[in-house]
Structure formats: C-alpha cells, structure tokens
Design a protein around this motif. Structure first.
Motif, PDB file in Angstrom:
ATOM      1  N   PRO A 241      69.828  49.229 -13.858  1.00  0.00           N
ATOM      2  CA  PRO A 241      70.350  48.619 -12.630  1.00  0.00           C
ATOM      3  C   PRO A 241      71.832  48.934 -12.427  1.00  0.00           C
ATOM      4  CG  PRO A 241      70.288  46.978 -14.360  1.00  0.00           C
ATOM      5  CD  PRO A 241      69.710  48.245 -14.956  1.00  0.00           C
ATOM      6  N   VAL A 242      72.152  50.209 -12.466  1.00  0.00           N
ATOM      7  CA  VAL A 242      73.542  50.663 -12.343  1.00  0.00           C
ATOM      8  C   VAL A 242      73.586  51.896 -11.458  1.00  0.00           C
ATOM      9  CG1 VAL A 242      74.125  49.794 -14.648  1.00  0.00           C
ATOM     10  CG2 VAL A 242      73.422  52.171 -14.364  1.00  0.00           C
ATOM     11  N   ALA A 243      74.786  52.242 -11.020  1.00  0.00           N
ATOM     12  CA  ALA A 243      74.991  53.512 -10.317  1.00  0.00           C
ATOM     13  C   ALA A 243      75.004  54.638 -11.347  1.00  0.00           C
ATOM     14  CB  ALA A 243      76.309  53.472  -9.550  1.00  0.00           C
ATOM     15  N   LEU A 244      74.295  55.704 -11.072  1.00  0.00           N
ATOM     16  CA  LEU A 244      74.198  56.825 -12.014  1.00  0.00           C
ATOM     17  C   LEU A 244      74.292  58.140 -11.251  1.00  0.00           C
ATOM     18  CD1 LEU A 244      71.902  57.184 -15.079  1.00  0.00           C
ATOM     19  CD2 LEU A 244      71.927  59.015 -13.390  1.00  0.00           C
ATOM     20  N   SER A 245      75.115  59.038 -11.764  1.00  0.00           N
ATOM     21  CA  SER A 245      75.276  60.383 -11.191  1.00  0.00           C
ATOM     22  C   SER A 245      74.913  61.413 -12.236  1.00  0.00           C
ATOM     23  CB  SER A 245      76.729  60.613 -10.749  1.00  0.00           C
ATOM     24  OG  SER A 245      77.178  59.576  -9.897  1.00  0.00           O
ATOM     25  N   ALA A 246      74.300  62.511 -11.796  1.00  0.00           N
ATOM     26  CA  ALA A 246      73.907  63.581 -12.715  1.00  0.00           C
ATOM     27  C   ALA A 246      74.680  64.854 -12.387  1.00  0.00           C
ATOM     28  CB  ALA A 246      72.406  63.834 -12.618  1.00  0.00           C
ATOM     29  N   TYR A 247      74.997  65.623 -13.431  1.00  0.00           N
ATOM     30  CA  TYR A 247      75.804  66.840 -13.299  1.00  0.00           C
ATOM     31  C   TYR A 247      75.126  67.970 -14.063  1.00  0.00           C
ATOM     32  CZ  TYR A 247      79.150  63.240 -12.019  1.00  0.00           C
ATOM     33  OH  TYR A 247      79.755  62.158 -11.422  1.00  0.00           O
ATOM     34  N   ALA A 248      75.090  69.149 -13.453  1.00  0.00           N
ATOM     35  CA  ALA A 248      74.377  70.270 -14.069  1.00  0.00           C
ATOM     36  C   ALA A 248      75.093  71.579 -13.787  1.00  0.00           C
ATOM     37  CB  ALA A 248      72.943  70.345 -13.541  1.00  0.00           C
ATOM     38  N   GLY A 249      74.906  72.534 -14.704  1.00  0.00           N
ATOM     39  CA  GLY A 249      75.340  73.900 -14.465  1.00  0.00           C
ATOM     40  C   GLY A 249      74.192  74.670 -13.827  1.00  0.00           C
ATOM     41  N   ALA A 250      74.491  75.427 -12.785  1.00  0.00           N
ATOM     42  CA  ALA A 250      73.439  76.143 -12.057  1.00  0.00           C
ATOM     43  C   ALA A 250      72.673  77.098 -12.963  1.00  0.00           C
ATOM     44  CB  ALA A 250      74.050  76.911 -10.882  1.00  0.00           C
ATOM     45  N   GLY A 251      73.346  77.639 -13.979  1.00  0.00           N
ATOM     46  CA  GLY A 251      72.704  78.597 -14.870  1.00  0.00           C
ATOM     47  C   GLY A 251      72.315  78.023 -16.212  1.00  0.00           C
ATOM     48  N   ASP A 252      72.228  76.704 -16.317  1.00  0.00           N
ATOM     49  CA  ASP A 252      71.878  76.063 -17.586  1.00  0.00           C
ATOM     50  C   ASP A 252      70.360  76.056 -17.748  1.00  0.00           C
ATOM     51  OD1 ASP A 252      71.577  74.541 -19.841  1.00  0.00           O
ATOM     52  OD2 ASP A 252      72.764  72.835 -19.130  1.00  0.00           O
ATOM     53  N   HIS A 253      69.868  76.826 -18.725  1.00  0.00           N
ATOM     54  CA  HIS A 253      68.421  76.924 -18.925  1.00  0.00           C
ATOM     55  C   HIS A 253      67.885  75.799 -19.808  1.00  0.00           C
ATOM     56  CE1 HIS A 253      68.560  80.734 -16.913  1.00  0.00           C
ATOM     57  NE2 HIS A 253      69.417  81.220 -17.793  1.00  0.00           N
ATOM     58  N   SER A 254      68.755  75.088 -20.503  1.00  0.00           N
ATOM     59  CA  SER A 254      68.298  73.987 -21.355  1.00  0.00           C
ATOM     60  C   SER A 254      68.297  72.654 -20.620  1.00  0.00           C
ATOM     61  CB  SER A 254      69.181  73.889 -22.607  1.00  0.00           C
ATOM     62  OG  SER A 254      70.506  73.556 -22.256  1.00  0.00           O
TER      63      SER A 254
ATOM     64  N   GLY B  19      79.015  77.158 -26.204  1.00  0.00           N
ATOM     65  CA  GLY B  19      79.900  76.020 -26.364  1.00  0.00           C
ATOM     66  C   GLY B  19      80.509  75.909 -27.739  1.00  0.00           C
ATOM     67  N   THR B  20      80.129  76.825 -28.648  1.00  0.00           N
ATOM     68  CA  THR B  20      80.646  76.802 -30.014  1.00  0.00           C
ATOM     69  C   THR B  20      81.661  77.921 -30.192  1.00  0.00           C
ATOM     70  OG1 THR B  20      78.502  75.984 -30.801  1.00  0.00           O
ATOM     71  CG2 THR B  20      80.016  76.863 -32.454  1.00  0.00           C
ATOM     72  N   PRO B  21      82.861  77.638 -30.663  1.00  0.00           N
ATOM     73  CA  PRO B  21      83.883  78.681 -30.826  1.00  0.00           C
ATOM     74  C   PRO B  21      83.383  79.821 -31.709  1.00  0.00           C
ATOM     75  CG  PRO B  21      84.850  76.508 -31.106  1.00  0.00           C
ATOM     76  CD  PRO B  21      83.366  76.305 -31.053  1.00  0.00           C
ATOM     77  N   ASP B  22      83.767  81.040 -31.374  1.00  0.00           N
ATOM     78  CA  ASP B  22      83.321  82.217 -32.127  1.00  0.00           C
ATOM     79  C   ASP B  22      83.704  82.136 -33.596  1.00  0.00           C
ATOM     80  OD1 ASP B  22      82.145  83.356 -29.909  1.00  0.00           O
ATOM     81  OD2 ASP B  22      83.909  84.579 -29.396  1.00  0.00           O
ATOM     82  N   GLU B  23      84.842  81.486 -33.893  1.00  0.00           N
ATOM     83  CA  GLU B  23      85.282  81.435 -35.284  1.00  0.00           C
ATOM     84  C   GLU B  23      84.296  80.679 -36.169  1.00  0.00           C
ATOM     85  OE1 GLU B  23      88.179  78.659 -32.950  1.00  0.00           O
ATOM     86  OE2 GLU B  23      87.197  80.607 -32.660  1.00  0.00           O
TER      87      GLU B  23
ATOM     88  N   GLY C 248      77.939  77.990 -13.533  1.00  0.00           N
ATOM     89  CA  GLY C 248      78.068  78.079 -14.976  1.00  0.00           C
ATOM     90  C   GLY C 248      76.820  77.638 -15.702  1.00  0.00           C
ATOM     91  N   GLY C 249      76.931  77.641 -17.032  1.00  0.00           N
ATOM     92  CA  GLY C 249      75.793  77.302 -17.875  1.00  0.00           C
ATOM     93  C   GLY C 249      75.897  75.902 -18.451  1.00  0.00           C
ATOM     94  N   HIS C 250      75.479  75.767 -19.722  1.00  0.00           N
ATOM     95  CA  HIS C 250      75.422  74.445 -20.335  1.00  0.00           C
ATOM     96  C   HIS C 250      76.806  73.796 -20.419  1.00  0.00           C
ATOM     97  CE1 HIS C 250      73.266  71.387 -22.569  1.00  0.00           C
ATOM     98  NE2 HIS C 250      74.170  71.420 -23.520  1.00  0.00           N
ATOM     99  N   PHE C 251      77.819  74.598 -20.696  1.00  0.00           N
ATOM    100  CA  PHE C 251      79.197  74.098 -20.735  1.00  0.00           C
ATOM    101  C   PHE C 251      79.949  74.600 -19.503  1.00  0.00           C
ATOM    102  CE2 PHE C 251      77.810  73.702 -25.103  1.00  0.00           C
ATOM    103  CZ  PHE C 251      78.361  72.491 -25.499  1.00  0.00           C
ATOM    104  N   TYR C 252      79.439  74.258 -18.344  1.00  0.00           N
ATOM    105  CA  TYR C 252      79.948  74.763 -17.071  1.00  0.00           C
ATOM    106  C   TYR C 252      81.410  74.400 -16.811  1.00  0.00           C
ATOM    107  CZ  TYR C 252      78.793  69.952 -15.846  1.00  0.00           C
ATOM    108  OH  TYR C 252      78.715  68.581 -15.836  1.00  0.00           O
TER     109      TYR C 252
END
Length: 244
Positions: free
Chosen positions: A178-191, A139-143, A215-219
């Motif tokens: 006491p709220v609606a909450l949704s979770a999102y994940a990358g299938a290959g995110d090991h963290s 997730g960090t640019p190569d530069e 994808g991973g952490h930044f899917y």
C-alpha cells in the motif's frame, strides 16, 4: 513538481556483490533537504567484518532493524538489483511489524516477484562461467577479474549474494504494497528487461510507472544524472501526496 522538495530520508540498497561505494556520489546530486543513507549489507563495504547473510528474509530483517530508530519521519527506499528485492521485503516487514511504511519505494533492475518458472543457479556456476556472466552485466570492475587474489577474496561474497537472490521466493499470499512504487530499467538489460520490470505494477496499490533508460543492467553507472532526477521527481510526488 513545484518549489523545493520536502524533507525526506532516503535509504539506498546496493546490488549483489556491491556496496555503498557505487552510490557514494548520489547524496550530492539529490535534494539538499533529503537525508540520504547508503546502506551496506553485512560482509560488504563498511560492514566487511560482519558475517555475510545469504538469506533474503534474514537480511531484510537485519537491515530494517538497523534503520528502525531512524523511521521517525517520512522515508523512502531505493534498491538496485538485489537491493530492489530487499526494498520490497523490508517494506513488507515494516507493515507486518506495525512500523511506519515508506512513502515511496524505487525498484531498479530486478524483475517483479513471481512464483512460476525455474530458478537461476548462477551462484553454482564454475568460476570461468560465473566470471563470464558477471562481465556481461558490466558492473564488476575489471581489476576483480584481472587479479586472482582479489577474485579469490570476492568470489565467495558474490556467490553468497547470488544465492540470496536466486533462492528467494515471494510469499504466494502477499498482497500489493500500500505504497507508491516506481520501477526503473535499462533498455538493454537482458536480466531485468523493461517488460519484466513492468510486472511491478501488480505489486503496489499506487504504481507510478516504469522509467526506461539507455544502457544495460548498470545503466546509471557512467552517469546517474538522469536517474537521480527521476528519483527526485517520483519520490517528491509521493511525499507530497502522503502529506496532502
């Protein structure tokens, strides 16, 4: 979901070491009836000249105070990685202070709060090991890694954010939000694996489900279209339920 999504103010909270920049194209791909606000933590993005806050509770307080005057209608919070932790803490603080809670919270790539287990200490790693860790998250640019001057500038900021994440501990007496909450994940995110993300079901009275993407952490980094469509569905369903 039928018809045009209703009016909603969506606050987007960025990841550790990041800023609003990664999310700058999101407003154009979300419903036109939404007022999308991309927040920066102090020391990041448009708040680069403001001293960084490396304590999660203090940063949640700062961010909530910064948007308090804008909670005059239905609103929602979405946070990625560090931003998910902050969305959770901001919601808790809004409730504690008697402010209107969000109609929906979206948490991405951040394991559910848990009090057990030893903390990670990535913020204390030597530079070479920290760079390897960050490269693995993609997730960090190569530069940033290729330019010694840029790395010297950003490394303290990244370490401060990692310290915030790694030293935060959930309140052992906290009850489900006491709220609606949704979770999102990358299938290959090991963290923040889908299994870890599923634990968010215990932290909200209305858990709307876990959404898993390739994808991973930044899917969503290369193409956020699928994520933004799902956010639109989930937040709109929560908004309509709150108005019923």
């Amino acid at each position: 979901m039928d018809g045009t999504p209703g009016a909603l103010r969506l606050f987007v909270l960025h990841h550790a070491g990041g800023s609003h920049v990664l999310y700058r194209h999101w407003p154009a791909h979300l419903p036109g009836t939404w007022d999308v606000r991309l927040l920066d933590a102090p020391g990041h993005g448009l708040l680069l000249d403001v001293p960084q806050i490396s304590d999660a509770h203090a940063l949640a307080d700062f961010l909530l105070h910064s948007i308090e005057d804008e909670l005059d209608g239905p609103y929602a919070l979405f946070g990625h990685s560090m931003g998910a932790l902050l969305a959770y803490e901001m919601t808790r603080r809004a409730l504690e202070r008697g402010l209107p809670p969000p109609v929906w919270v979206g948490v991405s790539a951040r394991p559910a709060p848990q009090s057990a287990g030893p903390p990670s200490r990535y913020h204390e790693l030597p530079d070479a090991e920290l760079r390897t860790r960050l490269k693995s998250l993609d997730g960090t640019p190569d530069e940033v890694f290729d330019d010694p001057g840029l790395w010297a500038l950003l490394a303290p900021l990244i370490r401060g954010d990692l310290r915030l994440v790694e030293t935060w501990r959930p309140d052992p007496g906290a009850t489900p939000l006491p709220v609606a909450l949704s979770a999102y994940a990358g299938a290959g995110d090991h963290s923040a694996s889908p299994r870890q993300m599923a634990g968010w079901a215990r932290h909200a009275t209305h858990f709307t489900g876990l959404r898993v993407f390739d994808g991973g952490h930044f899917y969503f980094q290369d193409d956020p279209t699928a994520l933004l469509r799902q956010i639109t569905r989930d937040a709109t369903d929560a908004l309509e339920a709150s108005l019923a």
